[in-house]
Design a protein around this motif. Structure first.
Motif, mmCIF file in Angstrom:
data_model
loop_
_atom_site.group_PDB
_atom_site.id
_atom_site.type_symbol
_atom_site.label_atom_id
_atom_site.label_comp_id
_atom_site.label_asym_id
_atom_site.label_seq_id
_atom_site.Cartn_x
_atom_site.Cartn_y
_atom_site.Cartn_z
ATOM 1 N N MET A 83 1.069 -1.448 0.206
ATOM 2 C CA MET A 83 0.319 0.136 -0.061
ATOM 3 C C MET A 83 1.246 1.393 -0.127
ATOM 4 N N ARG A 84 0.586 2.060 -0.613
ATOM 5 C CA ARG A 84 1.392 3.455 -1.053
ATOM 6 C C ARG A 84 0.877 4.868 -0.986
ATOM 7 N N ILE A 85 0.757 5.665 -0.386
ATOM 8 C CA ILE A 85 -0.297 7.352 -1.347
ATOM 9 C C ILE A 85 0.191 7.202 -2.052
ATOM 10 N N THR A 86 -0.832 7.747 -3.647
ATOM 11 C CA THR A 86 -1.435 7.471 -4.010
ATOM 12 C C THR A 86 -0.908 8.497 -4.784
ATOM 13 N N ARG A 87 -0.699 9.447 -6.332
ATOM 14 C CA ARG A 87 -0.747 10.511 -6.834
ATOM 15 C C ARG A 87 -1.459 10.862 -7.387
ATOM 16 N N GLU A 88 -2.442 11.764 -7.365
ATOM 17 C CA GLU A 88 -3.934 11.562 -8.329
ATOM 18 C C GLU A 88 -4.029 12.447 -9.214
ATOM 19 N N PRO A 89 -3.754 11.695 -10.596
ATOM 20 C CA PRO A 89 -3.944 12.854 -11.950
ATOM 21 C C PRO A 89 -5.003 13.593 -11.948
ATOM 22 N N ILE A 90 -5.118 14.675 -12.203
ATOM 23 C CA ILE A 90 -5.523 15.692 -12.158
ATOM 24 C C ILE A 90 -5.765 16.891 -14.032
ATOM 25 N N HIS A 91 -6.648 16.016 -14.802
ATOM 26 C CA HIS A 91 -7.098 16.998 -15.278
ATOM 27 C C HIS A 91 -8.008 17.671 -15.489
ATOM 28 N N HIS A 92 -7.847 18.918 -16.584
ATOM 29 C CA HIS A 92 -8.963 19.895 -16.369
ATOM 30 C C HIS A 92 -8.572 20.965 -17.551
ATOM 31 N N THR A 93 -8.093 20.482 -18.806
ATOM 32 C CA THR A 93 -7.633 20.868 -19.904
ATOM 33 C C THR A 93 -8.497 22.196 -20.375
ATOM 34 N N GLU A 94 -9.389 22.163 -20.869
ATOM 35 C CA GLU A 94 -10.671 22.936 -20.552
ATOM 36 C C GLU A 94 -10.585 24.565 -20.224
ATOM 37 N N GLU A 95 -10.570 24.063 -18.942
ATOM 38 C CA GLU A 95 -9.911 25.318 -17.366
ATOM 39 C C GLU A 95 -8.623 25.575 -17.032
ATOM 40 N N SER A 96 -8.724 26.782 -16.313
ATOM 41 C CA SER A 96 -7.740 26.374 -15.598
ATOM 42 C C SER A 96 -7.468 26.573 -13.488
ATOM 43 N N LEU A 97 -9.564 25.660 -13.209
ATOM 44 C CA LEU A 97 -9.296 25.270 -12.024
ATOM 45 C C LEU A 97 -10.342 23.861 -12.213
ATOM 46 N N ARG A 98 -10.395 23.023 -11.268
ATOM 47 C CA ARG A 98 -11.043 22.249 -11.094
ATOM 48 C C ARG A 98 -12.053 22.517 -9.923
ATOM 49 N N CYS A 99 -13.273 22.367 -10.209
ATOM 50 C CA CYS A 99 -14.392 22.100 -9.120
ATOM 51 C C CYS A 99 -14.498 20.823 -8.743
ATOM 52 N N MET A 100 -15.248 20.176 -8.035
ATOM 53 C CA MET A 100 -16.394 19.248 -7.415
ATOM 54 C C MET A 100 -17.121 19.113 -6.095
ATOM 55 N N HIS A 101 -18.238 19.111 -6.467
ATOM 56 C CA HIS A 101 -19.406 18.821 -5.584
ATOM 57 C C HIS A 101 -19.427 17.507 -5.315
ATOM 58 N N LEU A 102 -19.160 16.841 -4.174
ATOM 59 C CA LEU A 102 -19.311 15.138 -3.723
ATOM 60 C C LEU A 102 -20.400 14.952 -2.193
ATOM 61 N N GLU A 103 -21.220 13.977 -3.159
ATOM 62 C CA GLU A 103 -21.891 13.180 -1.959
ATOM 63 C C GLU A 103 -22.102 12.149 -1.908
ATOM 64 N N LEU A 104 -21.963 11.390 -1.276
ATOM 65 C CA LEU A 104 -21.277 9.981 -0.629
ATOM 66 C C LEU A 104 -21.942 9.482 0.595
ATOM 67 N N PRO A 105 -21.751 8.348 0.683
ATOM 68 C CA PRO A 105 -21.941 7.427 1.944
ATOM 69 C C PRO A 105 -20.797 7.636 3.371
ATOM 70 N N THR A 106 -19.926 7.667 2.268
ATOM 71 C CA THR A 106 -18.838 7.849 3.591
ATOM 72 C C THR A 106 -17.590 8.562 2.921
ATOM 73 N N PHE A 107 -16.608 9.026 3.786
ATOM 74 C CA PHE A 107 -15.679 9.597 2.822
ATOM 75 C C PHE A 107 -14.450 8.277 3.208
ATOM 76 N N ARG A 108 -14.325 7.367 1.919
ATOM 77 C CA ARG A 108 -13.180 6.333 1.570
ATOM 78 C C ARG A 108 -12.374 6.574 0.902
ATOM 79 N N GLY A 109 -11.065 5.639 0.765
ATOM 80 C CA GLY A 109 -10.248 6.141 -0.360
ATOM 81 C C GLY A 109 -8.572 6.088 1.096
ATOM 82 N N GLY A 110 -8.359 6.657 0.151
ATOM 83 C CA GLY A 110 -6.694 6.217 0.661
ATOM 84 C C GLY A 110 -5.656 7.832 0.751
ATOM 85 N N LEU A 111 -4.689 7.605 1.517
ATOM 86 C CA LEU A 111 -4.185 8.568 1.494
ATOM 87 C C LEU A 111 -3.467 9.255 0.173
#
Length: 300
Positions: free
Chosen positions: A1-29
């Motif tokens: 297991m390791r810390i994941t390096r997350e790729p972020i792509h938003h070629t059409e915009e200069s920033l990325r915005c997300m609104h998340l609705e989830l049962p729980t917050f899960r995932g890894g570092l």
């Protein structure tokens, strides 16, 4: 297991915005090259930012710098209402790339926020109000909101609390010898996944595939504190959350969070929170009730 390096792509915009609705917050570092402003609208659990591990609750607002490991993880019984968050990600050089001279003053703010800062007080309320405009807005409107958010954070610098003592990892080329940052990533994720277990330097060194002596030196150099201190910080953060979440006996919490004895738990907890677990539980529950009452009356 390791810390994941997350790729972020938003070629059409200069920033990325997300609104998340989830049962729980899960995932890894994970880490990425963008700055990230995260507003927890609903949810509670443990927040990992750099070398900081603390409980989080509704309204949590944190700015994390580029390449700083982070994670919001739900702990305890899932809420019937689920979890929600608004996340704004942008390159650390975004103010310079914008070409706007008015944003030059933001660079020191982002440098301060590199290891992670929590936004508190009136500034938190103001920024939350701005972020609430983002879902469903146009790309142009999102850019305008980001500029307003950065200006608000700059004006409210006194409301920013540093979370981590370390920022982005030092490049491996800076070390003459020792394990790579990728190996340390594996160790930090291993700790996060095994807080309730007995954790030793020898086991951690095996995860990193180095000798215990080399591991101890590298961990302190990379994280800014000893392995034992970091583990106890994380365990105390988890215990603090459980103290607030319900009437679970303190001795049971100590055992579940990996402390060998109740007295050891009390000593470690007082060292970090300057009060006993019992007093912490009483004080934080009273504070949360007060916050909930203010919210129901239209307050922040």
């Amino acid at each position: 297991m390791r810390i994941t390096r997350e790729p972020i792509h938003h070629t059409e915009e200069s920033l990325r915005c997300m609104h998340l609705e989830l049962p729980t917050f899960r995932g890894g570092l994970h880490r990425h090259g963008h700055c990230e402003l995260t507003w927890i609208e609903r949810g509670q659990g443990l927040r990992w930012v750099g070398d900081s591990v603390e409980p989080f609750f509704d309204g949590d607002l944190v700015l994390v710098g580029s390449e700083t490991p982070h994670l919001w993880a739900s702990r305890g019984a899932p809420s019937a209402h689920g979890c929600a968050a608004t996340v704004l990600q942008f390159p650390p050089d975004w103010p310079q790339r914008s070409g706007l001279p008015e944003l030059k003053a933001v660079a020191p703010l982002l440098a301060q926020a590199a290891p992670g800062v929590e936004v508190l007080g009136p500034t938190r309320t103001d920024v939350q109000g701005l972020l609430a405009r983002l879902p469903g807005s146009t790309a142009q409107r999102r850019v305008a909101v980001l500029i307003e958010v950065l200006g608000c954070l700059l004006a409210g610098a006194a409301d920013l609390r540093a979370l981590s003592t370390t920022g982005a990892p030092t490049p491996a080329s800076a070390f003459r010898a020792g394990p790579s940052p990728q190996r340390m990533d594996r160790v930090l994720s291993w700790i996060e996944s095994h807080l309730a277990d007995e954790l030793s330097v020898d086991e951690a060194a095996a995860v990193a595939h180095v000798s215990p002596a080399a591991f101890g030196r590298f961990f302190r150099r990379e994280v800014g504190k000893s392995f034992t201190t970091y583990v106890n910080d994380a365990r105390c953060g988890w215990a603090a959350l459980r103290l607030i979440q319900g009437p679970e006996p303190i001795a049971q919490i100590a055992q579940a969070c990996g402390f060998p004895t109740l007295s050891n738990f009390g000593e470690q907890f007082r060292r970090r929170y300057a009060m006993s677990p019992r007093d912490f539980r009483a004080g934080r529950i009273d504070a949360l009730r007060g916050h909930q009452a203010a919210a129901s009356d239209g307050g922040p």
